[in-house]
Design a protein around this motif. Sequence first.
Motif, PDB file in Angstrom:
ATOM      1  N   MET A   1      -3.884   0.659  -2.978  1.00  0.00           N
ATOM      2  CA  MET A   1      -2.785   1.302  -2.316  1.00  0.00           C
ATOM      3  C   MET A   1      -1.683   1.542  -3.342  1.00  0.00           C
ATOM      4  SD  MET A   1      -0.162  -0.259   0.503  1.00  0.00           S
ATOM      5  CE  MET A   1      -1.442  -0.559   1.638  1.00  0.00           C
ATOM      6  N   THR A   2      -1.010   2.641  -3.206  1.00  0.00           N
ATOM      7  CA  THR A   2       0.080   2.963  -4.121  1.00  0.00           C
ATOM      8  C   THR A   2       1.405   2.436  -3.565  1.00  0.00           C
ATOM      9  OG1 THR A   2       0.601   5.069  -3.068  1.00  0.00           O
ATOM     10  CG2 THR A   2      -1.105   5.081  -4.797  1.00  0.00           C
ATOM     11  N   LYS A   3       2.422   2.483  -4.401  1.00  0.00           N
ATOM     12  CA  LYS A   3       3.749   2.078  -3.956  1.00  0.00           C
ATOM     13  C   LYS A   3       4.194   2.929  -2.778  1.00  0.00           C
ATOM     14  CE  LYS A   3       6.814   1.895  -7.285  1.00  0.00           C
ATOM     15  NZ  LYS A   3       7.553   1.905  -8.564  1.00  0.00           N
ATOM     16  N   GLN A   4       3.967   4.220  -2.856  1.00  0.00           N
ATOM     17  CA  GLN A   4       4.410   5.115  -1.804  1.00  0.00           C
ATOM     18  C   GLN A   4       3.655   4.854  -0.499  1.00  0.00           C
ATOM     19  OE1 GLN A   4       7.139   7.057  -2.258  1.00  0.00           O
ATOM     20  NE2 GLN A   4       7.000   7.177  -0.038  1.00  0.00           N
ATOM     21  N   ASP A   5       2.356   4.565  -0.584  1.00  0.00           N
ATOM     22  CA  ASP A   5       1.587   4.227   0.620  1.00  0.00           C
ATOM     23  C   ASP A   5       2.194   3.009   1.320  1.00  0.00           C
ATOM     24  OD1 ASP A   5      -0.250   6.260   0.171  1.00  0.00           O
ATOM     25  OD2 ASP A   5      -1.656   4.927  -0.874  1.00  0.00           O
ATOM     26  N   PHE A   6       2.529   1.988   0.539  1.00  0.00           N
ATOM     27  CA  PHE A   6       3.104   0.781   1.117  1.00  0.00           C
ATOM     28  C   PHE A   6       4.460   1.076   1.751  1.00  0.00           C
ATOM     29  CE2 PHE A   6       5.606  -3.173   0.727  1.00  0.00           C
ATOM     30  CZ  PHE A   6       4.867  -3.951   1.597  1.00  0.00           C
ATOM     31  N   ARG A   7       5.293   1.825   1.053  1.00  0.00           N
ATOM     32  CA  ARG A   7       6.613   2.176   1.588  1.00  0.00           C
ATOM     33  C   ARG A   7       6.504   2.972   2.886  1.00  0.00           C
ATOM     34  NH1 ARG A   7       8.871   3.572  -4.233  1.00  0.00           N
ATOM     35  NH2 ARG A   7       9.809   1.559  -4.700  1.00  0.00           N
ATOM     36  N   ASN A   8       5.489   3.788   3.002  1.00  0.00           N
ATOM     37  CA  ASN A   8       5.306   4.569   4.224  1.00  0.00           C
ATOM     38  C   ASN A   8       4.842   3.691   5.393  1.00  0.00           C
ATOM     39  OD1 ASN A   8       6.055   6.947   2.963  1.00  0.00           O
ATOM     40  ND2 ASN A   8       3.949   7.533   2.499  1.00  0.00           N
ATOM     41  N   ARG A   9       4.178   2.572   5.109  1.00  0.00           N
ATOM     42  CA  ARG A   9       3.637   1.695   6.159  1.00  0.00           C
ATOM     43  C   ARG A   9       4.651   0.718   6.717  1.00  0.00           C
ATOM     44  NH1 ARG A   9      -2.499   0.696   5.989  1.00  0.00           N
ATOM     45  NH2 ARG A   9      -3.193   2.467   4.750  1.00  0.00           N
ATOM     46  N   VAL A  10       5.587   0.250   5.900  1.00  0.00           N
ATOM     47  CA  VAL A  10       6.550  -0.747   6.379  1.00  0.00           C
ATOM     48  C   VAL A  10       7.912  -0.098   6.591  1.00  0.00           C
ATOM     49  CG1 VAL A  10       5.374  -2.697   5.317  1.00  0.00           C
ATOM     50  CG2 VAL A  10       7.161  -1.544   4.060  1.00  0.00           C
ATOM     51  N   LYS A  11       8.526  -0.467   7.685  1.00  0.00           N
ATOM     52  CA  LYS A  11       9.874   0.006   8.011  1.00  0.00           C
ATOM     53  C   LYS A  11      10.686  -1.188   8.477  1.00  0.00           C
ATOM     54  CE  LYS A  11       8.669   4.303   7.472  1.00  0.00           C
ATOM     55  NZ  LYS A  11       8.611   4.717   6.123  1.00  0.00           N
ATOM     56  N   GLY A  12      11.918  -1.287   8.041  1.00  0.00           N
ATOM     57  CA  GLY A  12      12.775  -2.401   8.449  1.00  0.00           C
ATOM     58  C   GLY A  12      12.299  -3.722   7.869  1.00  0.00           C
ATOM     59  N   LEU A  13      12.522  -4.797   8.603  1.00  0.00           N
ATOM     60  CA  LEU A  13      12.104  -6.130   8.163  1.00  0.00           C
ATOM     61  C   LEU A  13      10.594  -6.290   8.304  1.00  0.00           C
ATOM     62  CD1 LEU A  13      14.847  -8.359   9.781  1.00  0.00           C
ATOM     63  CD2 LEU A  13      14.590  -7.836   7.370  1.00  0.00           C
ATOM     64  N   PHE A  14       9.996  -6.989   7.347  1.00  0.00           N
ATOM     65  CA  PHE A  14       8.559  -7.238   7.389  1.00  0.00           C
ATOM     66  C   PHE A  14       8.259  -8.542   6.667  1.00  0.00           C
ATOM     67  CE2 PHE A  14       9.426  -4.886   3.562  1.00  0.00           C
ATOM     68  CZ  PHE A  14       8.667  -5.512   2.599  1.00  0.00           C
ATOM     69  N   SER A  15       7.060  -9.074   6.914  1.00  0.00           N
ATOM     70  CA  SER A  15       6.559 -10.204   6.143  1.00  0.00           C
ATOM     71  C   SER A  15       5.356  -9.714   5.347  1.00  0.00           C
ATOM     72  CB  SER A  15       6.164 -11.376   7.050  1.00  0.00           C
ATOM     73  OG  SER A  15       5.069 -11.023   7.860  1.00  0.00           O
ATOM     74  N   VAL A  16       5.130 -10.353   4.214  1.00  0.00           N
ATOM     75  CA  VAL A  16       4.039  -9.908   3.354  1.00  0.00           C
ATOM     76  C   VAL A  16       3.456 -11.094   2.585  1.00  0.00           C
ATOM     77  CG1 VAL A  16       5.567  -9.300   1.421  1.00  0.00           C
ATOM     78  CG2 VAL A  16       3.364  -8.163   1.632  1.00  0.00           C
ATOM     79  N   ARG A  17       2.137 -11.072   2.426  1.00  0.00           N
ATOM     80  CA  ARG A  17       1.414 -12.033   1.575  1.00  0.00           C
ATOM     81  C   ARG A  17       0.623 -11.224   0.554  1.00  0.00           C
ATOM     82  NH1 ARG A  17       0.739 -17.319   3.796  1.00  0.00           N
ATOM     83  NH2 ARG A  17       1.532 -17.390   5.928  1.00  0.00           N
ATOM     84  N   TRP A  18       0.583 -11.728  -0.671  1.00  0.00           N
ATOM     85  CA  TRP A  18      -0.140 -11.034  -1.729  1.00  0.00           C
ATOM     86  C   TRP A  18      -0.628 -12.041  -2.753  1.00  0.00           C
ATOM     87  CZ3 TRP A  18       4.993 -11.827  -1.720  1.00  0.00           C
ATOM     88  CH2 TRP A  18       5.604 -12.194  -2.892  1.00  0.00           C
TER      89      TRP A  18
END
Length: 83
Positions: A1-18
């Motif tokens: 996934m690209t940076k832009q793909d990720f930015r398009n998927r999350v809006k507002g507050l989110f949690s993430v694991r990586w």
Amino acid sequence: MTKQDFRNRVKGLFSVRWLKNDGSEGYIHRGILGLTKNIDGEHKEHNDYVLVYKVGNGYAEGRRWANVNPNTITHVNGVIQQW
């Protein structure tokens, strides 16, 4: 996934694991994108990484920012991601 793909998927507050470069798991309980111009402190987004601001109490000033590699994200908002 690209940076832009990720930015398009999350809006507002989110949690993430990586998965971090050292093999350990990174986790941000509450993070937000897109405020880099409005929040003080030193921060730099690295190539191919997404800069995430950690929201909440208990973070030291130097620990408010995290660079997350969108290619190694395993969960967004508690949902397992299969890119």
